[in-house]
Design a protein around this motif. Structure first.
Motif, mmCIF file in Angstrom:
data_model
loop_
_atom_site.group_PDB
_atom_site.id
_atom_site.type_symbol
_atom_site.label_atom_id
_atom_site.label_comp_id
_atom_site.label_asym_id
_atom_site.label_seq_id
_atom_site.Cartn_x
_atom_site.Cartn_y
_atom_site.Cartn_z
ATOM 1 N N ILE A 70 0.818 -1.579 0.089
ATOM 2 C CA ILE A 70 0.192 -0.171 0.252
ATOM 3 C C ILE A 70 0.908 1.521 -0.067
ATOM 4 O O ILE A 70 0.584 2.647 -0.467
ATOM 5 C CB ILE A 70 -0.945 0.017 1.121
ATOM 6 C CG1 ILE A 70 -1.894 -1.719 1.020
ATOM 7 C CG2 ILE A 70 -1.398 1.449 1.401
ATOM 8 C CD1 ILE A 70 -2.950 -1.402 2.486
ATOM 9 N N LEU A 106 -8.913 4.127 1.294
ATOM 10 C CA LEU A 106 -8.629 3.089 1.466
ATOM 11 C C LEU A 106 -8.775 2.016 1.661
ATOM 12 O O LEU A 106 -9.617 2.034 2.281
ATOM 13 C CB LEU A 106 -7.211 3.240 2.190
ATOM 14 C CG LEU A 106 -6.640 1.739 2.202
ATOM 15 C CD1 LEU A 106 -5.985 1.256 0.992
ATOM 16 C CD2 LEU A 106 -5.732 1.905 3.938
ATOM 17 N N VAL A 146 -10.466 5.108 5.371
ATOM 18 C CA VAL A 146 -10.505 3.233 5.159
ATOM 19 C C VAL A 146 -11.219 2.721 5.885
ATOM 20 O O VAL A 146 -12.583 2.420 6.246
ATOM 21 C CB VAL A 146 -9.791 2.710 6.461
ATOM 22 C CG1 VAL A 146 -9.072 1.170 5.890
ATOM 23 C CG2 VAL A 146 -8.711 3.974 6.245
#
Length: 294
Positions: A70, A106, A146
């Motif tokens: 990532i 994300l 996220v």
């Protein structure tokens, strides 16, 4: 093909774009449409973020490997120096720096694969770093979001979430009858009364994956007629084996207490109050304890 979920999309957009939630979970049984909804949402809101990263945990990659992956993408996309610390804590700190300095989205899909089945959201041995990752993302202030999908809720986020907190979770329910019929008609022509449609969809809980299996089987075996399928359903005969596999996978993830609750719900067969359910379970264990004592 995407069907329905307009209310869920509005709720998620509000949490992420307006309330600036930093950690959001999409929860639900296998096949309920978590990943599909995450994709749809990501496409709708991607322009609100500098970078969007999607990673699947389906094969349960080690946490350090995943964070490194990532980070490599984020640093490249943000045109930052490609310097990645060697330690886990260093990598986690570097990731949080990116999330704090830039607006990133994300998406972590299939988080349940790093959780230990039967232990209520606890990470598998060797995967505890994912729990630390989720806890850090939920606790430490940042300007990113996220979004994760999972069949069960990781225990680390339980004390962090709330109606006014920046950590939320959305349990997904099945499709409503109108949405489910649209799904069927993508597979072909079907015939059935309004009542038959309602019974069939309720029986499978509006689960999109299950309904796709049923639609394909109904076309192949019954030429699109709903009534013959319901006859098998009423007799308790399983004619679509893949659905049984889907439910078995979910059942295997339950803790001992959750399994006990499911057994008693099956025995009751009718709606039962929490008070009565608790009394049944306590009575059962008391009787069994007396038997062992004697």
């Amino acid at each position: 093909m995407f069907f329905g979920r307009s209310e869920e999309l509005l709720q998620l957009r509000h949490w992420i774009l307006e309330e600036r939630c930093r950690l959001v979970g999409l929860l639900g049984i296998g096949g309920i449409g978590k990943s599909t909804l995450a994709v749809k949402l990501g496409l709708q809101i991607q322009s609100e973020f500098e970078v969007v990263v999607w990673r699947s945990l389906l094969n349960a990659p080690p946490v350090e490997e995943q964070i490194t992956n990532i980070l490599q993408f984020l640093l490249w996309a943000l045109r930052k120096e490609m310097v990645i610390p060697e330690s886990f804590d260093g990598k986690l700190s570097k990731l949080m720096e990116c999330l704090q300095s830039n607006r990133c989205l994300l998406i972590l899909d299939n988080v349940e694969t790093i959780l230990a089945g039967g232990q209520a959201g606890q990470c598998r041995p060797g995967y505890e770093g994912y729990g630390q990752l989720l806890k850090c993302i939920g606790e430490v202030p940042h300007i990113s979001c996220v979004l994760f999908t999972s069949r069960e809720k990781p225990r680390e986020i339980v004390p962090l979430e709330g109606e006014r907190a920046e950590v939320r979770s959305l349990p997904l329910k099945g499709l409503n009858p109108t949405e489910a019929q649209q799904l069927f008609h993508q597979k072909g022509q079907f015939t059935g009364t309004e009542r038959e449609w309602q019974l069939l969809i309720e029986h499978y809980g509006g689960n999109p994956l299950a309904l796709k299996m049923v639609a394909a089987g109904t076309q192949e075996l019954f030429n699109g007629r709903i009534a013959p399928v319901l006859k098998y359903v009423e007799q308790g005969i399983l004619i679509f084996e893949d659905i049984g596999d889907l439910l078995e996978q979910q059942f295997q993830r339950l803790s001992a207490v959750e399994e006990e609750v499911m057994y008693w719900l099956a025995i009751s067969r009718e709606p039962v109050s929490l008070t009565q359910l608790a009394a049944d379970i306590v009575t059962f264990y008391f009787k069994r304890l007396c038997t062992f004592s004697n």
